[in-house]
Design a protein around this motif. Sequence first.
Motif, PDB file in Angstrom:
ATOM      1  N   GLY A   1     -73.934 -48.562 -42.080  1.00  0.00           N
ATOM      2  CA  GLY A   1     -73.377 -48.263 -43.394  1.00  0.00           C
ATOM      3  C   GLY A   1     -73.219 -46.763 -43.540  1.00  0.00           C
ATOM      4  N   GLU A   2     -72.394 -46.359 -44.494  1.00  0.00           N
ATOM      5  CA  GLU A   2     -72.038 -44.946 -44.616  1.00  0.00           C
ATOM      6  C   GLU A   2     -73.235 -44.041 -44.886  1.00  0.00           C
ATOM      7  N   THR A   3     -74.052 -44.399 -45.844  1.00  0.00           N
ATOM      8  CA  THR A   3     -75.167 -43.532 -46.229  1.00  0.00           C
ATOM      9  C   THR A   3     -76.169 -43.361 -45.093  1.00  0.00           C
ATOM     10  N   SER A   4     -76.569 -44.461 -44.485  1.00  0.00           N
ATOM     11  CA  SER A   4     -77.544 -44.385 -43.392  1.00  0.00           C
ATOM     12  C   SER A   4     -76.966 -43.681 -42.175  1.00  0.00           C
ATOM     13  N   ALA A   5     -75.700 -43.938 -41.878  1.00  0.00           N
ATOM     14  CA  ALA A   5     -75.063 -43.290 -40.732  1.00  0.00           C
ATOM     15  C   ALA A   5     -74.964 -41.785 -40.953  1.00  0.00           C
TER      16      ALA A   5
ATOM     17  N   THR B   1     -67.801 -44.624 -35.145  1.00  0.00           N
ATOM     18  CA  THR B   1     -67.327 -45.797 -35.881  1.00  0.00           C
ATOM     19  C   THR B   1     -68.338 -46.930 -35.779  1.00  0.00           C
ATOM     20  N   GLU B   2     -68.866 -47.146 -34.575  1.00  0.00           N
ATOM     21  CA  GLU B   2     -69.878 -48.182 -34.371  1.00  0.00           C
ATOM     22  C   GLU B   2     -71.136 -47.884 -35.187  1.00  0.00           C
ATOM     23  N   LEU B   3     -71.535 -46.631 -35.186  1.00  0.00           N
ATOM     24  CA  LEU B   3     -72.725 -46.222 -35.928  1.00  0.00           C
ATOM     25  C   LEU B   3     -72.545 -46.499 -37.423  1.00  0.00           C
TER      26      LEU B   3
ATOM     27  N   GLN C   1     -66.243 -31.715 -39.826  1.00  0.00           N
ATOM     28  CA  GLN C   1     -65.524 -32.980 -39.930  1.00  0.00           C
ATOM     29  C   GLN C   1     -66.133 -33.890 -40.978  1.00  0.00           C
ATOM     30  N   HIS C   2     -67.439 -33.903 -41.040  1.00  0.00           N
ATOM     31  CA  HIS C   2     -68.134 -34.788 -41.965  1.00  0.00           C
ATOM     32  C   HIS C   2     -68.584 -34.086 -43.229  1.00  0.00           C
ATOM     33  N   ASP C   3     -68.300 -32.787 -43.322  1.00  0.00           N
ATOM     34  CA  ASP C   3     -68.681 -31.999 -44.493  1.00  0.00           C
ATOM     35  C   ASP C   3     -70.130 -32.255 -44.861  1.00  0.00           C
TER      36      ASP C   3
END
Length: 112
Positions: free
Chosen positions: A14-18, A7-9, A107-109
Amino acid sequence: MDPQKLTELYSQLGETSAEDVVCRAIEELAVRLTHCERLWRQDDFENLRKSARSLIAISEQIGMTAMAGIACDVTSAIDADDSPAVAATLFRLIRVGESSLTAVWEQHDLTV
């Protein structure tokens, strides 16, 4: 898995970079796990220790605390010059690592 770490990451990057960081970390962990096993089979404990230490940092980055802890146990066993413990902890690391990587992947597909 430490969901708070992910969650912190995601909050920081941001979603794309994480997603990119997580995907690269998973790839790197998979490569290094295989490399660790190869080094063990070659009795190259100096480089096995280095590789296991790198697994700690990468695992912690994406919240894989169990994997990081077991990699730490591998380095401790190497430092103690305890070959049976090195083998036992290394293969525990590989088992936990593979199942953890699969779980994160699903989990993250993620796709590579």
